[in-house]
Every structure is written in structure tokens, then in C-alpha cells.
Design a protein around this motif. Structure first.
Motif, PDB file in Angstrom:
ATOM      1  N   VAL A   2       0.144   4.012   6.890  1.00  0.00           N
ATOM      2  CA  VAL A   2       0.694   4.280   5.555  1.00  0.00           C
ATOM      3  C   VAL A   2       1.258   5.697   5.496  1.00  0.00           C
ATOM      4  O   VAL A   2       2.380   5.909   5.019  1.00  0.00           O
ATOM      5  N   LEU A  57       0.828  -1.206   0.000  1.00  0.00           N
ATOM      6  CA  LEU A  57       0.000   0.000   0.000  1.00  0.00           C
ATOM      7  C   LEU A  57       0.866   1.260   0.000  1.00  0.00           C
ATOM      8  O   LEU A  57       0.544   2.239  -0.684  1.00  0.00           O
ATOM      9  N   ARG A  92      -4.648   3.847   7.308  1.00  0.00           N
ATOM     10  CA  ARG A  92      -4.301   5.083   6.595  1.00  0.00           C
ATOM     11  C   ARG A  92      -3.205   5.827   7.349  1.00  0.00           C
ATOM     12  O   ARG A  92      -2.250   6.330   6.758  1.00  0.00           O
ATOM     13  N   GLU A  95       0.745   4.127  -2.871  1.00  0.00           N
ATOM     14  CA  GLU A  95       0.467   5.526  -2.536  1.00  0.00           C
ATOM     15  C   GLU A  95       1.613   6.447  -2.947  1.00  0.00           C
ATOM     16  O   GLU A  95       1.391   7.556  -3.418  1.00  0.00           O
ATOM     17  N   LEU A 118      -7.503   1.686   2.563  1.00  0.00           N
ATOM     18  CA  LEU A 118      -7.056   3.052   2.836  1.00  0.00           C
ATOM     19  C   LEU A 118      -8.131   3.919   3.492  1.00  0.00           C
ATOM     20  O   LEU A 118      -7.841   5.007   3.974  1.00  0.00           O
TER      21      LEU A 118
END
Length: 130
Positions: A121, A67, A118, A71, A112
């Protein structure tokens, strides 16, 4: 009851030098998770393929790593690029399901939307920029 060794012919390995990890050494580069050779960008077709290698077969952070890669690419490439992120063949116990999860738009979007994920990340991506 048997007396003696349980394993009469043990395999004795040479002692490996201990690597002391510091806070600075916990990067993708130091852990050999990602290399330049594992990234393919085809600008003509608008495709990116990244193959990364988790540090262990049962790495619990494998989806978070994927992830984060996705991103980070979103910040640096136009939205029309198709991104495929995969774990290296044979490098993770759940390779097939991880690859499926990392390349399914709905699953990525749902992941996400989770505030805790979130935040994790974002911390991985932007903590060094603060």
C-alpha cells in the motif's frame, strides 16, 4: 469420430488495436479504475463514497486498490469523515465480500497491520513522491 469443424458457426470478432502499456500508463486514470463521477463527497454530512471499477472480474488486486484509496483519503480529509469504498456493481466476481472487507474497520486495520500488505500500500501511494 466426426470430421470437420467442432464449432461449425464460430463467432469471428474484428481484430482490436493492441494497446502498448508503458510504465507511465499503469495509473488508475489510464486503466479507468476511477473517475471523477465515481466520487461523492458530502461535506455537510461528512461522508465520502467512492465506487471504483477493477480492470477484470477476478482482479486479485481489488482489495489493495480499495485499501490504497482509503489510506489516501485519510491523508486529505478530517478523521470524522465516514468513507465508503465499493466496487462498481457487477464489476467483480466477489463484489459483496470485497465491499464488506473494504468497509469493515477491524478488517481494514488487520490488513494494514500485515507488514507485506502495508508495504505494498505504501509503495502504491508514495513511490511516485520519492
Amino acid at each position: 469420430m466426426t470430421l470437420g469443424l467442432i464449432n461449425a458457426n464460430p463467432v469471428v470478432h474484428a481484430k482490436k488495436e493492441r494497446v502498448v502499456r508503458t510504465e507511465d500508463s499503469h495509473t488508475d486514470d489510464a486503466l479507468s479504475v476511477l473517475s471523477e463521477e465515481s466520487i461523492t463527497v458530502d461535506e455537510k454530512l461528512g461522508r465520502i463514497l467512492i465506487t471504483f471499477t477493477p480492470t477484470i472480474q477476478h482482479c486479485s488486486m481489488v482489495t489493495v486498490i480499495g485499501l490504497c484509496l482509503r489510506e489516501k483519503l485519510k491523508d486529505h480529509f478530517p478523521p470524522h469523515f465516514k468513507v465508503d469504498i465499493k466496487v462498481a456493481p457487477g464489476s467483480h466476481a466477489n463484489e459483496e465480500s470485497v465491499n464488506k472487507q473494504l468497509n469493515d474497520k477491524e478488517r481494514v486495520s488487520a490488513a494494514l497491520e500485515n507488514p507485506h500488505l502495508r508495504q505494498l500500500v505504501d509503495e502504491c501511494l508514495y513511490s511516485s513522491e520519492l
